[in-house]
Design a protein around this motif. Structure first.
Motif, PDB file in Angstrom:
ATOM      1  N   ILE A  60      11.526 -10.408 -64.403  1.00 52.74           N
ATOM      2  CA  ILE A  60      10.758 -11.472 -65.031  1.00 52.74           C
ATOM      3  C   ILE A  60      11.601 -12.163 -66.100  1.00 52.74           C
ATOM      4  N   LYS A  61      12.370 -11.371 -66.845  1.00 54.41           N
ATOM      5  CA  LYS A  61      13.209 -11.907 -67.926  1.00 54.41           C
ATOM      6  C   LYS A  61      14.539 -11.173 -67.906  1.00 54.41           C
ATOM      7  N   GLY A  62      15.637 -11.906 -67.988  1.00 54.85           N
ATOM      8  CA  GLY A  62      16.955 -11.287 -68.043  1.00 54.85           C
ATOM      9  C   GLY A  62      17.605 -11.158 -66.685  1.00 54.85           C
ATOM     10  N   LYS A  63      18.539 -10.187 -66.583  1.00 46.21           N
ATOM     11  CA  LYS A  63      19.297 -10.006 -65.339  1.00 46.21           C
ATOM     12  C   LYS A  63      19.654  -8.535 -65.175  1.00 46.21           C
ATOM     13  N   SER A  83      17.396 -11.788 -61.238  1.00 47.83           N
ATOM     14  CA  SER A  83      17.341 -12.407 -62.558  1.00 47.83           C
ATOM     15  C   SER A  83      16.169 -13.364 -62.673  1.00 47.83           C
ATOM     16  N   GLU A  84      15.889 -13.731 -63.915  1.00 43.50           N
ATOM     17  CA  GLU A  84      14.847 -14.732 -64.144  1.00 43.50           C
ATOM     18  C   GLU A  84      15.271 -16.075 -63.569  1.00 43.50           C
ATOM     19  N   GLU A  85      16.572 -16.323 -63.454  1.00 49.53           N
ATOM     20  CA  GLU A  85      17.044 -17.585 -62.897  1.00 49.53           C
ATOM     21  C   GLU A  85      16.866 -17.648 -61.386  1.00 49.53           C
ATOM     22  N   LYS A 126      15.127 -15.547 -59.411  1.00 44.58           N
ATOM     23  CA  LYS A 126      13.773 -15.132 -59.017  1.00 44.58           C
ATOM     24  C   LYS A 126      13.726 -14.350 -57.698  1.00 44.58           C
ATOM     25  N   SER A 159      21.964  -8.306 -68.822  1.00 42.96           N
ATOM     26  CA  SER A 159      21.698  -9.268 -69.898  1.00 42.96           C
ATOM     27  C   SER A 159      21.376  -8.510 -71.188  1.00 42.96           C
ATOM     28  N   THR A 185      18.599  -8.216 -72.766  1.00 40.34           N
ATOM     29  CA  THR A 185      17.383  -7.458 -72.484  1.00 40.34           C
ATOM     30  C   THR A 185      16.872  -7.883 -71.107  1.00 40.34           C
ATOM     31  N   ALA A 186      15.968  -7.097 -70.555  1.00 38.29           N
ATOM     32  CA  ALA A 186      15.368  -7.453 -69.266  1.00 38.29           C
ATOM     33  C   ALA A 186      13.964  -6.882 -69.171  1.00 38.29           C
ATOM     34  N   ILE A 187      13.103  -7.651 -68.524  1.00 42.54           N
ATOM     35  CA  ILE A 187      11.772  -7.176 -68.139  1.00 42.54           C
ATOM     36  C   ILE A 187      11.789  -7.068 -66.624  1.00 42.54           C
TER      37      ILE A 187
END
Length: 181
Positions: free
Chosen positions: A77-80, A104-106, A108, A125, A127-129
């Motif tokens: 969802i967030k990060g990589k 990654s969030e980019e 998807k 990254s 951080t990551a979710i």
């Protein structure tokens, strides 16, 4: 959504169709009917999990044994992260082989990991979710794993091992050859 089977039978990389404009973006992250049709299986997810981690956190390689085995659909969802799926099906032609995919969030992208695989990821990254769907409930007695740095697997985690942040529990996991499958 585009779907491509990896070199490991039953393990699929999924790339959603993203609609972007000046307001932001929209994409369908999951549709049960489309998903089952695209992978040619009938999977019913019953549990969603999410984790937050910092750069260098390595989680894995984990799996559930026996009747508690889990298939997973994972995404960031967030990060990589670098995501790893390891085939531990003893009767498989690709037993002991793995695929790695940057999520990654980019981009998807998502990875479908069927039952009979160990799974892990490392955060690339700051951080990551990380989010994943499971088709079976977690059972502590059925949890198992394989050490991330098993030399026979030769996994390239893309970071220096000295930068890894690994739980005490994951540091004592066995090599694949000693794992209870």
């Amino acid at each position: 959504m585009r779907v491509k089977e990896t070199k490991l039978k039953g393990c699929f990389a999924l790339e959603p169709k993203v609609f972007e404009d000046n307001r932001g973006y929209f994409f369908e992250s999951f549709n049960q009917n489309n998903f089952n049709k695209l992978i040619g299986q009938n999977i019913s997810f019953i549990q969603d999990n999410e984790s937050f981690s910092s750069k260098g956190v390595l989680r894995g390689l984990h799996y559930q044994r026996g009747e508690f085995a889990q298939a997973k659909l994972v995404r960031v969802i967030k990060g990589k992260v670098l995501d790893i799926a390891l085939d531990i099906r003893k009767d498989s032609e690709t037993f002991g082989q793995y695929v790695s995919l940057e999520l990654s969030e980019e981009n998807k992208n998502q990875l479908f990991i069927p039952r009979g695989f160990a799974h892990g990821f490392i955060v690339l990254s700051d951080t990551a979710i990380f989010s994943y769907k499971c088709d079976n409930f977690y059972n502590k007695e059925a949890e198992a794993g394989i050490i991330f740095n098993d030399k026979n697997l030769n996994i390239d985690w893309q970071l220096n091992e000295s930068d890894f942040i690994v739980s005490e529990k994951d540091l004592i996991l066995p090599k694949l050859e000693k794992a209870i499958l």
